[in-house]
Design an enzyme around this catalytic site. Structure first.
Site, short mmCIF file in Angstrom:
data_model
loop_
_atom_site.label_atom_id
_atom_site.label_comp_id
_atom_site.label_asym_id
_atom_site.label_seq_id
_atom_site.Cartn_x
_atom_site.Cartn_y
_atom_site.Cartn_z
N ASP A 1 0.93 -1.03 -0.06
CA ASP A 1 -0.07 0.00 0.08
C ASP A 1 0.85 1.29 -0.17
O ASP A 1 2.01 1.37 0.48
CB ASP A 1 -0.83 0.07 1.26
CG ASP A 1 -1.94 -1.24 1.37
OD1 ASP A 1 -2.14 -1.83 0.44
OD2 ASP A 1 -2.10 -1.70 2.45
N ASP B 1 -1.75 -2.44 -4.34
CA ASP B 1 -2.90 -2.94 -3.48
C ASP B 1 -3.54 -1.67 -3.31
O ASP B 1 -4.53 -1.09 -4.07
CB ASP B 1 -2.47 -3.84 -2.46
CG ASP B 1 -3.74 -4.45 -1.67
OD1 ASP B 1 -4.60 -4.58 -2.29
OD2 ASP B 1 -3.53 -4.85 -0.49
N ASP C 1 -4.98 2.20 3.31
CA ASP C 1 -5.67 1.30 3.71
C ASP C 1 -5.65 1.70 5.10
O ASP C 1 -4.61 1.92 5.71
CB ASP C 1 -5.21 -0.14 3.31
CG ASP C 1 -5.81 -0.44 2.11
OD1 ASP C 1 -6.82 0.09 1.53
OD2 ASP C 1 -5.49 -1.49 1.70
N ARG D 1 -13.70 1.00 -4.06
CA ARG D 1 -13.29 1.47 -2.68
C ARG D 1 -12.87 2.80 -2.49
O ARG D 1 -11.78 3.18 -2.13
CB ARG D 1 -12.06 0.40 -2.15
CG ARG D 1 -12.51 -1.10 -2.28
CD ARG D 1 -11.20 -1.62 -1.55
NE ARG D 1 -11.38 -3.41 -1.88
CZ ARG D 1 -10.64 -4.18 -1.44
NH1 ARG D 1 -9.31 -3.67 -0.84
NH2 ARG D 1 -10.92 -5.36 -1.36
#
Length: 367
Positions: free
Chosen positions: A144, A166, A170, A224
Site C-alpha cells: 500500500d 494494492d 488502507d 473502494r
C-alpha cells in the site's frame, strides 16, 4: 435507473479549461485537520498535531527518510524533491511525526506503514511507482502507499496517489480518528479500505474506524472510494470523475464509489459523482456511486437539501438507513465542518486537491 442531468456538457467544458491550477495554497505546520482526526482524546487533548514542536529535518534519500520516520520522539520530516526506493519497499512510521513535501516532493516505489502508532500527519507528497508488474492484483506483495494499522489520530492531506499495487490508503486493525482530505487518487483499483476483515471482533471494530474523507479527487479509479466495514465514515465534498480505462486488475470500467458493510454507519453528502457519459449510460453501463454490501450489510445515507449529492450518468445510489428519515451518523456530534455547495465541488476539488499545492512558508527559513 440512470440519473442524468443537463449540466454535464457545461461541466466537462469547465474541467477542460481549468487544467491550469489557480495557484499554491499557503499552509502551516500549525494547521489542524477537519474531521475525525481533529477529535480530542485523553492522550491527545488537541487532536492530531503530528510532530509539531519537534526538530525539523530535511530528507532527500530513502535512507534519510527511514532514519527519522523510525526514530523515537517528535519530528517534522520534510521531503525535499524526489525520493526513489530501490528496491521497492515499505518503511515504518512511528508516533508523533509530521511528514510534509516541498519542491514537488515525490516518493517513488515506496510506501509508509503506520503501525501501533498515534499522532501522524502526512501532507503534500506525490506517491507513484508502487505497481508490481508480476502482482497486478496485490496478492503477492500487498503493498500500500499508506497502510494504517492499530493506530489513531492520523491526518493524510493534499497527497497524490497514482496506480498502486494494492491499496492507496488502507485503514486496518481497529485504527481510529482519521481524516483523508484534499487528496488525488488517479487510475487506482482498490483505493481505500477501512476494516481488515469481516471476521474482526464486531464490538471492538464498531468502537474504532471513525474516518472522514473530504475534498478528495477520485479520477478514473475502480472501487473502494472508500469501502467501510464496521465503524463510522463521513464522506463529503469529494469529486468522483469516472472515465474509461484499463484498470490494474483488468477492469475496464470503474465499479462503485462508497461502500458500507458489516454494520458500518456511513453518511455521504455534498459529493459530485460523474459517470462514464451518455453513450455508456444509454448502453446500460453505468457507475454505482454508493453500495450496500457484505455478508452483514452496512448502513448508508445521503445528504438532503443543501447537503445533497449530484449524480451524473450513474446508477441509482444504494442506501440503507439505520432509522428512516435520519442520517446513518451525525458528524456534528463529533466535530464542526462547513459544506461547500455541491455545484462548486468539481472546480474546487480539481483546483485544490493533490500534492504540490501547499507552500509552507516557515520551512523556507528552517533550511
Amino acid at each position: 435507473m440512470l440519473m442524468r442531468f443537463s449540466r454535464v456538457v457545461s461541466l466537462v467544458l469547465l474541467l477542460v479549461f481549468t487544467a491550469v491550477l489557480t495557484g499554491a495554497v499557503k499552509a502551516s505546520l500549525n494547521d489542524k485537520p477537519v474531521g475525525f482526526a481533529s477529535v480530542p482524546t485523553a492522550d491527545l487533548p488537541e487532536g492530531t498535531v503530528g510532530g509539531l514542536g519537534g526538530e525539523i529535518v530535511f530528507v532527500r534519500t530513502a535512507e534519510e527518510l527511514e532514519k527519522y520516520t523510525t526514530a523515537e520522539g517528535k519530528y517534522v520530516i520534510v521531503v525535499d524533491g524526489t525520493i526513489v526506493f530501490e528496491p521497492k519497499r515499505e518503511i515504518k512510521v512511528l508516533s508523533d511525526k509530521t511528514i510534509v513535501g516541498i519542491n514537488d516532493a515525490k516518493i517513488v516505489g515506496g510506501g509508509l506503514v503506520i503501525k501501533d502508532a498515534q499522532n501522524v500527519i502526512i501532507r503534500n507528497i506525490h506517491f507513484e511507482g508502487f505497481y508490481m508488474e508480476d502482482d497486478p492484483r496485490g496478492k503477492k506483495y500487498d503493498f500500500d502507499y499508506i497502510n494504517v494499522e492499530n493506530s489513531h489520530h492520523i491526518w493524510i492531506d493534499h497527497c497524490t496517489f497514482v496506480n498502486g499495487n494494492d491499496g492507496a490508503v488502507d485503514i486496518k486493525k481497529y485504527s481510529n480518528y482519521i481524516t483523508v482530505s484534499w487528496c488525488k487518487f488517479v487510475d487506482h483499483d482498490k483505493v481505500s479500505l477501512v476494516g481488515s476483515s469481516d471476521k474482526e471482533d464486531p464490538e471492538q471494530a464498531g468502537q474504532a474506524y471513525k474516518v472522514t474523507y473530504h475534498h478528495n479527487y477520485f479520477k478514473n479509479c475502480i472501487q473502494r472510494m472508500p469501502r467501510i466495514r464496521f465503524g463510522m465514515a463521513h464522506v463529503f465534498n469529494n469529486f468522483y470523475s469516472m472515465g474509461l480505462r484499463t484498470g490494474v486488475s483488468g477492469n475496464v470500467f470503474p465499479i462503485y464509489g462508497v461502500a458500507s458493510a458489516m454494520g458500518a454507519k456511513v453518511h455521504v453528502e455534498g459529493n459530485y459523482f460523474m459517470g462514464y457519459g451518455a453513450v455508456m449510460a444509454e448502453a446500460g453501463i453505468a457507475f454505482l456511486p454508493t453500495r450496500i454490501m457484505g455478508p452483514v450489510e452496512g448502513y448508508l445515507t445521503l445528504g438532503e437539501g443543501d447537503a445533497k449529492n449530484e449524480f451524473y450518468y450513474c446508477k441509482e445510489p444504494e442506501v440503507r438507513p439505520v432509522e428512516e428519515g435520519k442520517p446513518a451518523l451525525d458528524p456534528r456530534e463529533y466535530y464542526d465542518y462547513t459544506l461547500d455547495p455541491v455545484q462548486d465541488v468539481p472546480k474546487i476539488v480539481v483546483d485544490g486537491a493533490g500534492a504540490g499545492k501547499l507552500v509552507f512558508e516557515e520551512l523556507n527559513t528552517a533550511q
